[in-house]
Design an enzyme around this catalytic site. Structure first.
Site, short mmCIF file in Angstrom:
data_model
loop_
_atom_site.label_atom_id
_atom_site.label_comp_id
_atom_site.label_asym_id
_atom_site.label_seq_id
_atom_site.Cartn_x
_atom_site.Cartn_y
_atom_site.Cartn_z
CG ASP A 8 -1.98 -1.16 1.03
OD1 ASP A 8 -2.90 -1.01 0.21
OD2 ASP A 8 -1.83 -2.21 1.68
CG HIS A 85 -6.50 2.17 -4.43
ND1 HIS A 85 -7.03 3.42 -4.59
CD2 HIS A 85 -6.92 1.73 -3.23
CE1 HIS A 85 -7.74 3.73 -3.53
NE2 HIS A 85 -7.69 2.72 -2.68
CG HIS A 209 -4.22 1.55 3.97
ND1 HIS A 209 -4.49 2.72 3.32
CD2 HIS A 209 -4.14 0.60 3.01
CE1 HIS A 209 -4.58 2.49 2.01
NE2 HIS A 209 -4.39 1.19 1.80
MN LIG Z 1 -4.49 0.27 -0.29
#
Ligand SMILES: [Mn+2]
Length: 436
Positions: A8, A85, A209
């Site tokens: 991430d 994403h 996250h």
């Molecule tokens: Mn992410």
């Protein structure tokens, strides 16, 4: 054998529309790669969401090429999967570009096989399961899939990753239920631990996250968390000003990645993410809130970001202009601030546990329901809708009246005597309609 597990990164994320945030996300990625190199890792894993978008800007692509180039220079291969994403259904993606440049080696289901120093393939139906390879260690993985894609007819993960070789790694970008507590994925989990294929020596996860360490059978099941703070839940500090000013450092939200030795020795390596404060100020007067806001802002470290929540009940509410003018005195020192005003002026104070059914009467609820339209349509529709509802309600009231005598008979005589005819209830909306 030693590897770095990063996830991430969200390169290209211009959080709160601030350009400096774009730089922050690149800066911590550079720091992570540099630290992994200093640690002399054999290879690097990026468990999804290297980019914030599947179509990063040229500027972001340039940053990625430059930073991944540092690892390439040292001949450290980077294995990656696509996250939610940055995944794409197109055959050519930003990952293909990076792969073409020899900067990353992606793993997962592909239409074409890969056979090179660091990648091997196995045919699965029409596709190829591509996996990473480093001195006997197999690095398997899959890009992000939805819960329904994974747990459809047959568990896709268990189908693809049966009986892994000893010392294999599985890289996934999914929310695993057992590790999602207190994260934004708590109510959006995709798989449970038991849905994961067994037998891997290390499960390198991405998606959540916040940093999480768990075990599956005896193997580490790990989320390093994002490298920067993508939401207020990941704040580095909390300031709570209720009776007195209190500053907390949220050590659980330190940012970084893992360096893993022989699959079981995990070391968390910190990166310098920008300090981020969640500031809650409660006050009872306008003077109080101004004073407390100044004191809280003095306690915030230079260069940080602050999301400020104003709470409490103040007669007449609070003027945000005044609040922002106080904050402007700190604009040199604070990189970004935003205010969420939850101050109630007394007149509108609602008991916290009142339900919608209790607060609005049936008539009002029906009115809202009928008027789920644009404001402009609201003007045209209101008369017909009100008429419609009044009609409906007046007929239902008549029905109630008919039943009333029966009830009254059962009541004791005394009560009957003092009973007065109730006036027709007029709620706020009724009153307004009548006025009109
Ligand atoms: Mn992410």
């Amino acid at each position: 054998m030693k590897f770095a597990h990063i996830a991430d990164v969200h390169l290209g994320y211009e959080q709160y529309n601030q350009t400096f945030r774009l730089n922050d996300f690149s800066r911590v990625f550079r720091e992570a790669i540099e630290k992994a190199i200093t640690e002399k890792v054999d290879f690097i894993l990026i468990a999804g969401d290297l980019f914030h978008s599947s179509r990063p800007s040229p500027r972001t692509i340039r940053d990625a090429i430059e930073i991944l180039g540092l690892a390439k220079e040292k001949e450290i291969p980077v294995f990656a999967i696509e996250g939610n994403h940055d995944k794409t259904i197109k055959e050519t993606s930003i990952y293909d570009l990076l792969e073409h440049l020899g900067l990353v080696y992606t793993v997962g289901l592909k239409r074409t096989p890969r056979e090179n120093e660091f990648q091997k393939s196995r045919k699965v139906g029409k596709n190829y399961l591509v996996y990473g390879y480093f001195e006997g260690v197999e690095i398997h993985g899959l890009r992000h899939y939805t819960k329904w894609q994974i747990l459809g007819k047959e568990n896709l993960l268990k189908l693809l990753f049966r009986e892994p070789k000893e010392d294999s790694i599985l890289m996934l970008h999914q929310a695993v239920e057992e590790l999602s507590k207190d994260t934004k994925y708590e109510k959006a989990v995709e798989v449970g631990k038991h849905d994961l294929p067994e037998g891997f020596a290390y499960y390198a996860l991405g998606h959540i996250h916040q940093r999480r360490e768990g075990k599956y059978n005896d193997a580490p099941l790990v989320y390093p968390g994002s490298l920067e703070r993508t939401e207020v839940r990941e704040a580095s500090h909390a300031i709570i000003y209720d009776r007195e000013l209190k500053v907390f450092e949220k050590l659980e939200n330190v940012k970084g990645f893992y360096v893993v030795r022989d699959f079981e020795n995990l070391e968390f390596v910190k990166v310098n993410a920008r300090p981020f404060y969640r500031v809650v100020i409660k006050a009872k007067s306008k003077e109080d809130i101004k004073k407390r806001l100044r004191e809280a802002m003095n306690a915030v470290e230079s260069g940080s970001m602050s999301i400020i929540y104003l709470e409490g009940t103040i007669r007449g509410g609070v003027d945000l202009k005044t609040i922002y003018s106080i904050l402007s005195d700190y604009s040199e020192r604070i990189a970004y601030y935003n205010v969420e005003n939850n101050i109630l002026s007394e007149e509108f104070k609602i008991s916290e546990d009142i339900t919608r059914e209790e607060f609005f009467n049936e008539f009002e609820r029906e009115l809202f329901y009928r008027l789920r339209v644009n404001p402009k349509e609201f003007e045209d529709e209101i008369d017909t809708v009100v008429e419609f509802i009044l009609e409906k309600y007046s007929s239902s009231k008549e029905k109630v009246k008919k039943e009333e005598p029966k009830v009254e008979k059962e009541k004791p005589a005394e009560e009957q005597r003092i009973e007065v005819k109730k006036p027709k209830a007029i709620g706020r909306i009724d009153a307004w309609v009548i006025k009109k």
